[in-house]
Design a protein around this motif. Sequence first.
Motif, mmCIF file in Angstrom:
data_model
loop_
_atom_site.group_PDB
_atom_site.id
_atom_site.type_symbol
_atom_site.label_atom_id
_atom_site.label_comp_id
_atom_site.label_asym_id
_atom_site.label_seq_id
_atom_site.Cartn_x
_atom_site.Cartn_y
_atom_site.Cartn_z
ATOM 1 N N VAL A 63 53.965 38.497 34.149
ATOM 2 C CA VAL A 63 54.871 39.060 33.143
ATOM 3 C C VAL A 63 54.315 40.370 32.592
ATOM 4 O O VAL A 63 55.062 41.322 32.329
ATOM 5 C CB VAL A 63 55.111 38.037 32.012
ATOM 6 C CG1 VAL A 63 55.851 38.682 30.845
ATOM 7 C CG2 VAL A 63 55.899 36.850 32.531
ATOM 8 N N SER A 64 52.994 40.446 32.444
ATOM 9 C CA SER A 64 52.375 41.684 31.954
ATOM 10 C C SER A 64 52.618 42.840 32.919
ATOM 11 O O SER A 64 52.940 43.963 32.512
ATOM 12 C CB SER A 64 50.877 41.476 31.756
ATOM 13 O OG SER A 64 50.626 40.478 30.797
ATOM 14 N N LEU A 65 52.460 42.582 34.216
ATOM 15 C CA LEU A 65 52.697 43.630 35.200
ATOM 16 C C LEU A 65 54.174 44.017 35.260
ATOM 17 O O LEU A 65 54.519 45.183 35.468
ATOM 18 C CB LEU A 65 52.215 43.177 36.577
ATOM 19 C CG LEU A 65 50.698 42.996 36.715
ATOM 20 C CD1 LEU A 65 50.345 42.452 38.087
ATOM 21 C CD2 LEU A 65 49.959 44.299 36.469
ATOM 22 N N LEU A 66 55.059 43.047 35.060
ATOM 23 C CA LEU A 66 56.488 43.369 35.011
ATOM 24 C C LEU A 66 56.817 44.228 33.792
ATOM 25 O O LEU A 66 57.747 45.040 33.821
ATOM 26 C CB LEU A 66 57.318 42.088 34.994
ATOM 27 C CG LEU A 66 57.373 41.312 36.320
ATOM 28 C CD1 LEU A 66 58.131 40.003 36.140
ATOM 29 C CD2 LEU A 66 58.028 42.164 37.412
ATOM 30 N N SER A 67 56.072 44.043 32.714
ATOM 31 C CA SER A 67 56.255 44.904 31.547
ATOM 32 C C SER A 67 55.919 46.350 31.897
ATOM 33 O O SER A 67 56.636 47.282 31.505
ATOM 34 C CB SER A 67 55.372 44.416 30.393
ATOM 35 O OG SER A 67 55.507 45.240 29.267
ATOM 36 N N VAL A 106 56.267 46.011 40.485
ATOM 37 C CA VAL A 106 56.950 44.744 40.761
ATOM 38 C C VAL A 106 56.241 44.011 41.904
ATOM 39 O O VAL A 106 56.021 42.792 41.844
ATOM 40 C CB VAL A 106 58.432 44.989 41.104
ATOM 41 C CG1 VAL A 106 59.082 43.714 41.644
ATOM 42 C CG2 VAL A 106 59.193 45.475 39.874
ATOM 43 N N ALA A 107 55.855 44.756 42.944
ATOM 44 C CA ALA A 107 55.119 44.151 44.053
ATOM 45 C C ALA A 107 53.790 43.567 43.571
ATOM 46 O O ALA A 107 53.379 42.474 44.006
ATOM 47 C CB ALA A 107 54.882 45.185 45.149
ATOM 48 N N ALA A 108 53.111 44.270 42.658
ATOM 49 C CA ALA A 108 51.844 43.766 42.115
ATOM 50 C C ALA A 108 52.056 42.486 41.315
ATOM 51 O O ALA A 108 51.236 41.565 41.367
ATOM 52 C CB ALA A 108 51.194 44.834 41.232
ATOM 53 N N ALA A 109 53.147 42.411 40.562
ATOM 54 C CA ALA A 109 53.450 41.200 39.789
ATOM 55 C C ALA A 109 53.683 40.016 40.708
ATOM 56 O O ALA A 109 53.214 38.898 40.447
ATOM 57 C CB ALA A 109 54.662 41.441 38.900
ATOM 58 N N VAL A 110 54.392 40.239 41.796
ATOM 59 C CA VAL A 110 54.635 39.165 42.768
ATOM 60 C C VAL A 110 53.306 38.715 43.386
ATOM 61 O O VAL A 110 53.042 37.517 43.547
ATOM 62 C CB VAL A 110 55.616 39.639 43.859
ATOM 63 C CG1 VAL A 110 55.727 38.589 44.964
ATOM 64 C CG2 VAL A 110 56.987 39.913 43.248
ATOM 65 N N GLY A 111 52.445 39.691 43.715
ATOM 66 C CA GLY A 111 51.143 39.342 44.274
ATOM 67 C C GLY A 111 50.306 38.528 43.307
ATOM 68 O O GLY A 111 49.655 37.547 43.699
ATOM 69 N N ALA A 112 50.302 38.899 42.025
ATOM 70 C CA ALA A 112 49.546 38.137 41.020
ATOM 71 C C ALA A 112 50.097 36.727 40.871
ATOM 72 O O ALA A 112 49.345 35.769 40.692
ATOM 73 C CB ALA A 112 49.587 38.873 39.684
ATOM 74 N N TRP A 113 51.394 36.582 40.923
ATOM 75 C CA TRP A 113 52.024 35.264 40.795
ATOM 76 C C TRP A 113 51.507 34.295 41.859
ATOM 77 O O TRP A 113 51.209 33.131 41.583
ATOM 78 C CB TRP A 113 53.539 35.413 40.901
ATOM 79 C CG TRP A 113 54.283 34.113 40.983
ATOM 80 C CD1 TRP A 113 54.737 33.491 42.109
ATOM 81 C CD2 TRP A 113 54.637 33.259 39.886
ATOM 82 N NE1 TRP A 113 55.353 32.321 41.789
ATOM 83 C CE2 TRP A 113 55.321 32.143 40.437
ATOM 84 C CE3 TRP A 113 54.454 33.334 38.517
ATOM 85 C CZ2 TRP A 113 55.811 31.115 39.638
ATOM 86 C CZ3 TRP A 113 54.948 32.310 37.726
ATOM 87 C CH2 TRP A 113 55.611 31.220 38.289
ATOM 88 N N PHE A 114 51.365 34.785 43.096
ATOM 89 C CA PHE A 114 50.933 33.903 44.179
ATOM 90 C C PHE A 114 49.410 33.753 44.232
ATOM 91 O O PHE A 114 48.908 32.660 44.501
ATOM 92 C CB PHE A 114 51.455 34.425 45.513
ATOM 93 C CG PHE A 114 52.924 34.192 45.716
ATOM 94 C CD1 PHE A 114 53.408 32.924 46.020
ATOM 95 C CD2 PHE A 114 53.835 35.215 45.575
ATOM 96 C CE1 PHE A 114 54.763 32.679 46.183
ATOM 97 C CE2 PHE A 114 55.191 35.002 45.725
ATOM 98 C CZ PHE A 114 55.659 33.726 46.034
ATOM 99 N N THR A 115 48.650 34.823 43.974
ATOM 100 C CA THR A 115 47.191 34.715 44.095
ATOM 101 C C THR A 115 46.573 33.912 42.949
ATOM 102 O O THR A 115 45.486 33.349 43.123
ATOM 103 C CB THR A 115 46.541 36.112 44.128
ATOM 104 O OG1 THR A 115 46.918 36.848 42.974
ATOM 105 C CG2 THR A 115 46.976 36.867 45.375
#
Length: 507
Positions: free
Chosen positions: A344-348, A493-502
């Motif tokens: 959520v922070s990265l999406l911000s 957005v790509a970084a947020a998705v990556g953080a979600w899975f890692t």
Amino acid sequence: MSLLLAPVRRPSASTRTRRFAALAVLMLPVLLIAVDNTVLSFALPAISADLHPAATTLLWVVDAYPLVLAGLLVVMGSLGDRWGRRRLLFVGATGFAAFSVAAAFATDAWMLVAARVAMGVFGAMLMPSTLSLIRNVFEDRAERRLALAVWSCTFSAGGALGPLVGGVLLAHFGWGSVFLLAVPILVLLLLTAPFLVPESRDPAPGPVDFVSMALSLAALAPTAWAIKSLADPDTRGAALAALAVGVVCGVAFVRRQLTARVPMLDVRLFRSVPFTGSIVTNMTAMFSLTGFLYFISQHLQLVAGLDPFTAGLVLLPGTVLSVVAGLVVVPVVARIAPRWVVAVSLLSSAAAYALVAALGHGADIRALAVAYVLLGVGIGASETVTNDLIVSTVPAAKSGAASALSETAYEIGAVLGTAVLGTVLAAAYRAHVVVPAGLSSTEHVAAGQTLGGAVAAARSLGGHAGAELLASARAAFDSGVTTTAGVAAVLMVAAAVGAWFTLRRVR
């Protein structure tokens, strides 16, 4: 298990006071390095007007420091483990102060670049030392949790305070004052640290591995330079060659660490998916911050017409909320899974860029202030969580090299933020600006490459032609900002998705 969730053991009050006094001293270089990453952004118009650098040289003024810093952090972290982290801190502070003075009084752009290179060498001695000394000073996990939150908030706040500090200094002094800021801070460190900060080192460091040190530098520095230079047709061939050198040396470095009896850097840490995810998140957070500040500082001054101090005030709410978010997230992450907090922070941060891209030429000052708030909150929250995850996986004896790895991610992110987004912005500007006749060859080149050069040329030209050049340059710059912000939003957005899975297995 993250230190954020570790059980509490209460230390004695007498030693607690001394530990937190040591923490306050260690925050001085952290604050300085973070401020130095971003304070230069607001001095770029003044530097452009005074030293007349080309667009590529102007990028080098910004990038030389974090580029060298990124290349040497792993090496310096390893030296600190062996030679003494406090001792390395003192050497770094002395050298950084000396070359900050040299940068302040540079008389041409390449002299300034050279001073920034030297600052990067000594700055690389400061950052690994601070995080590894914290790791050793705070043995109690609950205290260490708070200390790491303070470290993260100080780093985030320093980066965010850079524009405001730069605005204050530039309102009253020349651009060299942004470098002289380092001197009193480091003098205070050198006077207080011997009494408050204990020495620490790896008790069994093994032999000094000069080959690994050389491979580390040969992997990081050419790779960062190549990414910065790929967009320029004149340097693309050399950039591809440098990238190949960096990749080959990186592979050789990893192979050497895997086979060494006592590796300089335990690359097996990357087998931990949460560790790797946290490192990548640190890099993307700095990418987001430095890239945003690179163009917003020029827009506020050269397009919106604000003086440096007022431009810094526009970003003050984001600065304050970045610090608040970094502290508030500590109790939050005890109840909410880290992957939710970080994603959520990265999406911000992505939303901040999306807002700028959506508004385009219609972006007013209030909208830009709101965008910076979104960015600051995202960075402040994510860095506290990821720094805790990184440090909690590392034995205390190896904290210097691992801290250096975390700092390397920060500095590579800073390099990429200005290199990637700055290159996209410069290319868009050059494609859209219309430079009229009547200028000298030097002014014509400067106006066609940077907004600062166009502003100076428009003043020289004057009249209707000068006004047309200024309008064209501002429109071209904002067109580049729109494109740049759109690219950055997608990347975040790509970084947020990556953080979600890692980080999905971290509780």
